[in-house]
Design a protein around this motif. Structure first.
Motif, PDB file in Angstrom:
ATOM      1  N   GLU A   1      58.465  11.919 -17.507  1.00 20.15           N
ATOM      2  CA  GLU A   1      59.888  11.535 -17.883  1.00 20.15           C
ATOM      3  C   GLU A   1      60.202  10.469 -18.817  1.00 20.15           C
ATOM      4  O   GLU A   1      61.155  10.259 -19.508  1.00 20.15           O
ATOM      5  CB  GLU A   1      60.373  11.490 -16.335  1.00 20.15           C
TER       6      GLU A   1
ATOM      7  N   GLY B   1      49.254  20.968 -18.041  1.00 20.40           N
ATOM      8  CA  GLY B   1      48.837  20.452 -16.753  1.00 20.40           C
ATOM      9  C   GLY B   1      49.470  19.250 -16.460  1.00 20.40           C
ATOM     10  O   GLY B   1      49.487  18.530 -15.381  1.00 20.40           O
ATOM     11  N   ARG B   2      49.562  18.356 -17.513  1.00 27.80           N
ATOM     12  CA  ARG B   2      50.251  16.961 -17.358  1.00 27.80           C
ATOM     13  C   ARG B   2      51.484  16.715 -16.487  1.00 27.80           C
ATOM     14  O   ARG B   2      51.578  15.623 -15.698  1.00 27.80           O
ATOM     15  CB  ARG B   2      50.373  16.389 -18.822  1.00 27.80           C
ATOM     16  N   ALA B   3      52.402  17.786 -16.730  1.00 31.47           N
ATOM     17  CA  ALA B   3      53.660  17.629 -15.932  1.00 31.47           C
ATOM     18  C   ALA B   3      53.436  17.544 -14.223  1.00 31.47           C
ATOM     19  O   ALA B   3      54.261  16.843 -13.573  1.00 31.47           O
ATOM     20  CB  ALA B   3      54.435  18.817 -16.222  1.00 31.47           C
ATOM     21  N   GLN B   4      52.395  18.238 -13.800  1.00 32.56           N
ATOM     22  CA  GLN B   4      51.999  18.346 -12.351  1.00 32.56           C
ATOM     23  C   GLN B   4      51.223  16.925 -12.237  1.00 32.56           C
ATOM     24  O   GLN B   4      51.659  16.321 -10.897  1.00 32.56           O
ATOM     25  CB  GLN B   4      51.363  19.479 -11.957  1.00 32.56           C
ATOM     26  N   LYS B   5      50.564  16.479 -12.788  1.00 33.49           N
ATOM     27  CA  LYS B   5      49.858  15.275 -12.711  1.00 33.49           C
ATOM     28  C   LYS B   5      50.468  13.855 -12.681  1.00 33.49           C
ATOM     29  O   LYS B   5      50.242  12.976 -11.845  1.00 33.49           O
ATOM     30  CB  LYS B   5      48.443  15.280 -13.513  1.00 33.49           C
ATOM     31  N   ASP B   6      51.323  13.632 -13.713  1.00 32.42           N
ATOM     32  CA  ASP B   6      51.919  12.545 -13.840  1.00 32.42           C
ATOM     33  C   ASP B   6      53.305  12.772 -14.172  1.00 32.42           C
ATOM     34  O   ASP B   6      53.750  12.600 -15.453  1.00 32.42           O
ATOM     35  CB  ASP B   6      51.096  11.715 -15.023  1.00 32.42           C
ATOM     36  N   SER B   7      54.249  13.119 -13.381  1.00 29.61           N
ATOM     37  CA  SER B   7      55.639  13.499 -13.720  1.00 29.61           C
ATOM     38  C   SER B   7      56.288  12.138 -14.195  1.00 29.61           C
ATOM     39  O   SER B   7      57.399  12.613 -14.894  1.00 29.61           O
ATOM     40  CB  SER B   7      56.195  14.343 -12.575  1.00 29.61           C
TER      41      SER B   7
ATOM     42  N   ARG C   1      57.718  21.376 -21.970  1.00 29.98           N
ATOM     43  CA  ARG C   1      56.928  22.798 -22.137  1.00 29.98           C
ATOM     44  C   ARG C   1      55.527  22.457 -22.345  1.00 29.98           C
ATOM     45  O   ARG C   1      54.480  23.233 -21.759  1.00 29.98           O
ATOM     46  CB  ARG C   1      57.458  23.844 -22.867  1.00 29.98           C
TER      47      ARG C   1
ATOM     48  N   GLU D   1      53.716  20.880 -19.481  1.00 26.95           N
ATOM     49  CA  GLU D   1      53.500  21.968 -18.487  1.00 26.95           C
ATOM     50  C   GLU D   1      52.496  22.755 -18.736  1.00 26.95           C
ATOM     51  O   GLU D   1      51.767  22.999 -17.709  1.00 26.95           O
ATOM     52  CB  GLU D   1      54.840  22.887 -18.136  1.00 26.95           C
TER      53      GLU D   1
END
Length: 300
Positions: free
Chosen positions: A109, A99-105, A93, A96
């Protein structure tokens, strides 16, 4: 630094220095377990000192005591490892929100399945150690089910664990493993074959007196002998739960705290709860056995 013992007598002396009195058979199998790097399977009635031996071995070797308490329904995740899902979710969370989750998924992980989110349960902690060799106590394995026994068999055979996300964990020298069973059910032969086996029996009279004097020093030698004789008599009465060494120590300590110097009928009646932990056993002794116990305690 722990030095490997050179003989069973050295093991016996080391355990005695730490207030654990043993016989030649147990000292020998402990020596062999240490030198052969094999698990030690201890079976016997509750309260005879199986768990205590593991604690004393840890104090002697200087390694951590890592205890896995078995129970009905225990599974691999509770014994080996699991992921900290709550912290993983919070981390996701936060990623997200930033904004990192969208840039470097992929990086997120990888972070989620890194060691920072790994909860090490007893088996993994014992296998993947970095300092002094630990003592792994797998206590009351007879309470677990067949599937967990099969899992233990694999771990004790390989001394390594593979976590798909992280790789293989293990050490060159396996931990000193002590497996105990109260024999509430039979443990499979395949597990026993991986171990050195010893049946831990109740001590003989003289050794039990020694134990009382060691663990309850406020009790004089005469009272210690009376208590040991009385407990021996109780064990021959066919009780639901005959007293073990732990109960003998409890009873002796209680008598010392009360300032008693001799066993008499009233003292036995008022202190039965320290040596017999089931109402049915107390009622049976109170109704039928006080005179027999008194007679046994009076004899040499």
């Amino acid at each position: 630094m722990f030095n490997i013992p050179n003989s069973p007598s050295e093991v016996s002396s080391a355990l005695s220095e730490r207030n654990y009195l043993t016989d030649e058979g147990l000292a020998t199998v402990v020596y062999l377990a240490i030198t052969m790097q094999r698990p030690l399977f201890l079976e016997g009635d509750a309260g005879v000192g199986k768990t205590e031996l593991a604690k004393v071995l840890a104090a002697w070797t200087g390694g951590d005591l890592i205890r896995l308490q078995c129970y009905e329904g225990i599974d691999a995740s509770q014994a080996l490892y699991e992921w900290d899902y709550t912290r993983q979710l919070l981390h996701l969370r936060a990623a997200e929100a930033s904004g990192r989750a969208q840039k470097d998924s992929q990086a997120i992980e990888d972070e989620l399945y890194s060691e920072r989110f790994l909860i090490r349960r007893p088996l993994l902690r014992a296998i993947d150690y970095t300092d002094q060799r630990p003592v792994l106590l797998i206590d009351e394995v007879d309470r677990a089910d067949d599937e967990f026994e099969a899992f233990l068999l694999e771990v004790l055979s390989d001394h390594t664990v593979t976590i798909p996300e992280l790789g293989t964990f293990g050490s060159e020298i396996p931990p000193l493993v002590v497996v105990t069973s109260n024999r509430t059910r039979d443990v499979h032969d395949a597990l026993k074959r991986r171990c050195l086996y010893h049946w831990v029996d109740h001590p003989d009279l003289e050794r039990e007196i020694e134990i009382i004097r060691l663990k309850a020093p406020e009790v004089d030698s005469e009272l210690a002998r009376q208590v040991a004789l009385a407990v021996k008599a109780m064990r021959g009465m066919g009780l639901y739960k005959p007293p073990g060494v732990a109960e003998t120590i409890d009873w002796s300590t209680a008598l010392g705290k009360l300032g008693e110097s001799v066993l008499d009928e009233q003292t036995i009646k008022t202190t039965l709860g320290t040596v017999l932990k089931y109402r049915e056993d107390q009622e049976r002794v109170s109704a039928q056995g006080i005179e027999m116990i008194m007679a046994a305690a009076a004899n040499e």
